[in-house]
Design a protein around this motif. Structure first.
Motif, PDB file in Angstrom:
ATOM      1  N   ILE A  13      -7.680 -11.430  49.949  1.00  0.00           N
ATOM      2  CA  ILE A  13      -7.747 -12.288  51.134  1.00  0.00           C
ATOM      3  C   ILE A  13      -9.159 -12.824  51.326  1.00  0.00           C
ATOM      4  CG2 ILE A  13      -7.599 -12.300  53.665  1.00  0.00           C
ATOM      5  CD1 ILE A  13      -5.217 -10.323  53.352  1.00  0.00           C
ATOM      6  N   ILE A  14     -10.153 -11.985  51.152  1.00  0.00           N
ATOM      7  CA  ILE A  14     -11.549 -12.403  51.298  1.00  0.00           C
ATOM      8  C   ILE A  14     -11.915 -13.437  50.242  1.00  0.00           C
ATOM      9  CG2 ILE A  14     -13.949 -11.630  51.104  1.00  0.00           C
ATOM     10  CD1 ILE A  14     -13.036  -8.988  52.455  1.00  0.00           C
ATOM     11  N   VAL A  15     -11.508 -13.203  48.998  1.00  0.00           N
ATOM     12  CA  VAL A  15     -11.824 -14.138  47.911  1.00  0.00           C
ATOM     13  C   VAL A  15     -11.214 -15.504  48.188  1.00  0.00           C
ATOM     14  CG1 VAL A  15     -11.379 -14.651  45.470  1.00  0.00           C
ATOM     15  CG2 VAL A  15     -12.200 -12.388  46.142  1.00  0.00           C
ATOM     16  N   PHE A  16      -9.932 -15.555  48.564  1.00  0.00           N
ATOM     17  CA  PHE A  16      -9.283 -16.840  48.838  1.00  0.00           C
ATOM     18  C   PHE A  16      -9.867 -17.527  50.073  1.00  0.00           C
ATOM     19  CE2 PHE A  16      -5.864 -15.096  46.108  1.00  0.00           C
ATOM     20  CZ  PHE A  16      -5.848 -16.121  45.172  1.00  0.00           C
ATOM     21  N   SER A  17     -10.268 -16.753  51.060  1.00  0.00           N
ATOM     22  CA  SER A  17     -10.883 -17.342  52.257  1.00  0.00           C
ATOM     23  C   SER A  17     -12.227 -17.977  51.938  1.00  0.00           C
ATOM     24  CB  SER A  17     -11.068 -16.281  53.340  1.00  0.00           C
ATOM     25  OG  SER A  17      -9.837 -15.758  53.745  1.00  0.00           O
ATOM     26  N   VAL A  18     -13.039 -17.289  51.174  1.00  0.00           N
ATOM     27  CA  VAL A  18     -14.351 -17.833  50.795  1.00  0.00           C
ATOM     28  C   VAL A  18     -14.165 -19.073  49.922  1.00  0.00           C
ATOM     29  CG1 VAL A  18     -16.433 -17.350  49.433  1.00  0.00           C
ATOM     30  CG2 VAL A  18     -15.577 -15.643  51.034  1.00  0.00           C
ATOM     31  N   ARG A  19     -13.229 -19.038  49.000  1.00  0.00           N
ATOM     32  CA  ARG A  19     -12.957 -20.195  48.135  1.00  0.00           C
ATOM     33  C   ARG A  19     -12.534 -21.410  48.959  1.00  0.00           C
ATOM     34  NH1 ARG A  19      -8.019 -20.358  44.146  1.00  0.00           N
ATOM     35  NH2 ARG A  19      -8.130 -22.557  43.650  1.00  0.00           N
ATOM     36  N   SER A  20     -11.651 -21.198  49.919  1.00  0.00           N
ATOM     37  CA  SER A  20     -11.196 -22.283  50.786  1.00  0.00           C
ATOM     38  C   SER A  20     -12.348 -22.841  51.610  1.00  0.00           C
ATOM     39  CB  SER A  20     -10.093 -21.778  51.717  1.00  0.00           C
ATOM     40  OG  SER A  20      -9.740 -22.756  52.650  1.00  0.00           O
ATOM     41  N   PHE A  21     -13.191 -21.976  52.128  1.00  0.00           N
ATOM     42  CA  PHE A  21     -14.346 -22.404  52.916  1.00  0.00           C
ATOM     43  C   PHE A  21     -15.298 -23.245  52.075  1.00  0.00           C
ATOM     44  CE2 PHE A  21     -18.679 -21.605  54.526  1.00  0.00           C
ATOM     45  CZ  PHE A  21     -18.542 -22.179  55.780  1.00  0.00           C
ATOM     46  N   ILE A  22     -15.547 -22.852  50.843  1.00  0.00           N
ATOM     47  CA  ILE A  22     -16.434 -23.609  49.953  1.00  0.00           C
ATOM     48  C   ILE A  22     -15.838 -24.980  49.648  1.00  0.00           C
ATOM     49  CG2 ILE A  22     -17.379 -23.686  47.604  1.00  0.00           C
ATOM     50  CD1 ILE A  22     -17.771 -20.618  47.854  1.00  0.00           C
ATOM     51  N   GLU A  23     -14.528 -25.065  49.413  1.00  0.00           N
ATOM     52  CA  GLU A  23     -13.884 -26.362  49.167  1.00  0.00           C
ATOM     53  C   GLU A  23     -14.021 -27.279  50.367  1.00  0.00           C
ATOM     54  OE1 GLU A  23      -9.846 -25.948  47.946  1.00  0.00           O
ATOM     55  OE2 GLU A  23     -10.375 -25.038  46.026  1.00  0.00           O
ATOM     56  N   LYS A  24     -13.876 -26.731  51.566  1.00  0.00           N
ATOM     57  CA  LYS A  24     -14.015 -27.542  52.770  1.00  0.00           C
ATOM     58  C   LYS A  24     -15.440 -28.052  52.922  1.00  0.00           C
ATOM     59  CE  LYS A  24     -10.160 -25.668  55.282  1.00  0.00           C
ATOM     60  NZ  LYS A  24      -9.670 -24.947  56.433  1.00  0.00           N
ATOM     61  N   LEU A  25     -16.400 -27.252  52.559  1.00  0.00           N
ATOM     62  CA  LEU A  25     -17.792 -27.702  52.619  1.00  0.00           C
ATOM     63  C   LEU A  25     -18.051 -28.819  51.627  1.00  0.00           C
ATOM     64  CD1 LEU A  25     -19.830 -24.383  52.943  1.00  0.00           C
ATOM     65  CD2 LEU A  25     -19.461 -26.104  54.712  1.00  0.00           C
ATOM     66  N   ARG A  26     -17.461 -28.726  50.447  1.00  0.00           N
ATOM     67  CA  ARG A  26     -17.701 -29.717  49.394  1.00  0.00           C
ATOM     68  C   ARG A  26     -16.916 -31.007  49.591  1.00  0.00           C
ATOM     69  NH1 ARG A  26     -16.475 -27.478  43.871  1.00  0.00           N
ATOM     70  NH2 ARG A  26     -17.267 -29.495  43.253  1.00  0.00           N
ATOM     71  N   PHE A  27     -15.654 -30.906  50.016  1.00  0.00           N
ATOM     72  CA  PHE A  27     -14.763 -32.059  50.022  1.00  0.00           C
ATOM     73  C   PHE A  27     -14.313 -32.522  51.400  1.00  0.00           C
ATOM     74  CE2 PHE A  27     -13.922 -29.888  45.948  1.00  0.00           C
ATOM     75  CZ  PHE A  27     -14.354 -30.878  45.103  1.00  0.00           C
ATOM     76  N   GLY A  28     -14.691 -31.861  52.458  1.00  0.00           N
ATOM     77  CA  GLY A  28     -14.207 -32.224  53.790  1.00  0.00           C
ATOM     78  C   GLY A  28     -12.990 -31.399  54.145  1.00  0.00           C
ATOM     79  N   CYS A  29     -12.395 -31.725  55.268  1.00  0.00           N
ATOM     80  CA  CYS A  29     -11.303 -30.909  55.795  1.00  0.00           C
ATOM     81  C   CYS A  29     -10.093 -30.883  54.882  1.00  0.00           C
ATOM     82  CB  CYS A  29     -10.909 -31.395  57.179  1.00  0.00           C
ATOM     83  SG  CYS A  29     -10.094 -32.996  57.156  1.00  0.00           S
ATOM     84  N   CYS A  30      -9.908 -31.906  54.093  1.00  0.00           N
ATOM     85  CA  CYS A  30      -8.728 -31.975  53.234  1.00  0.00           C
ATOM     86  C   CYS A  30      -8.900 -31.132  51.977  1.00  0.00           C
ATOM     87  CB  CYS A  30      -8.430 -33.432  52.870  1.00  0.00           C
ATOM     88  SG  CYS A  30      -8.067 -34.413  54.333  1.00  0.00           S
ATOM     89  N   GLY A  31     -10.087 -30.638  51.724  1.00  0.00           N
ATOM     90  CA  GLY A  31     -10.322 -29.685  50.653  1.00  0.00           C
ATOM     91  C   GLY A  31     -10.139 -30.200  49.250  1.00  0.00           C
ATOM     92  N   GLY A  32      -9.947 -31.475  49.078  1.00  0.00           N
ATOM     93  CA  GLY A  32      -9.790 -32.018  47.744  1.00  0.00           C
ATOM     94  C   GLY A  32      -8.448 -31.696  47.113  1.00  0.00           C
TER      95      GLY A  32
END
Length: 120
Positions: A13-32
């Motif tokens: 859960i922690i790994v997927f949460s951090v991954r999702s947070f990084i995608e949002k930082l890089r690509f915006g709310c839509c996460g790419g």
């Protein structure tokens, strides 16, 4: 044994949460993860004068530039429509060659994943 299983689940859960947070930082709310936006329809100044009818659509759910591009592309994919989205004001200025029903405009925006507050 149960402690190891529970620890593993928490770690995933922690790994997927951090991954999702990084995608949002890089690509915006839509996460790419949404398909690539299509290129904007180019209209030259001479053609723009052909779009005589104007409406303003107030939209809910847009949070980033990528969201605005999706709405703009959805509207511009309609025939005889040219739209420009203002993310800060959460609205789309829509110009049309022929008058289109509000249901068609709303349907296009809803299909893109956003909702319409109202249309002026």
């Amino acid at each position: 044994m149960a402690t190891y299983i529970l620890s593993g689940i928490i770690l995933l859960i922690i790994v997927f949460s951090v991954r999702s947070f990084i995608e949002k930082l890089r690509f915006g709310c839509c996460g790419g993860t949404i398909e690539k936006s299509t290129k904007r329809k180019k209209i030259n100044k001479k053609e723009l004068s052909e779009y005589q009818i104007s409406k303003t659509i107030y939209i809910e759910g847009m949070t980033c530039g990528n969201c605005a591009n999706h709405v703009e592309n959805a509207l511009n994919s309609l025939d005889n429509v040219y739209a420009k989205v203002d993310l800060k004001k959460n609205l789309a200025n829509v110009r049309m060659k022929i008058d289109m029903s509000e249901e068609i405009l709303k349907g296009s925006i809803n299909k893109a994943g956003y909702s319409v507050k109202y249309i002026d």
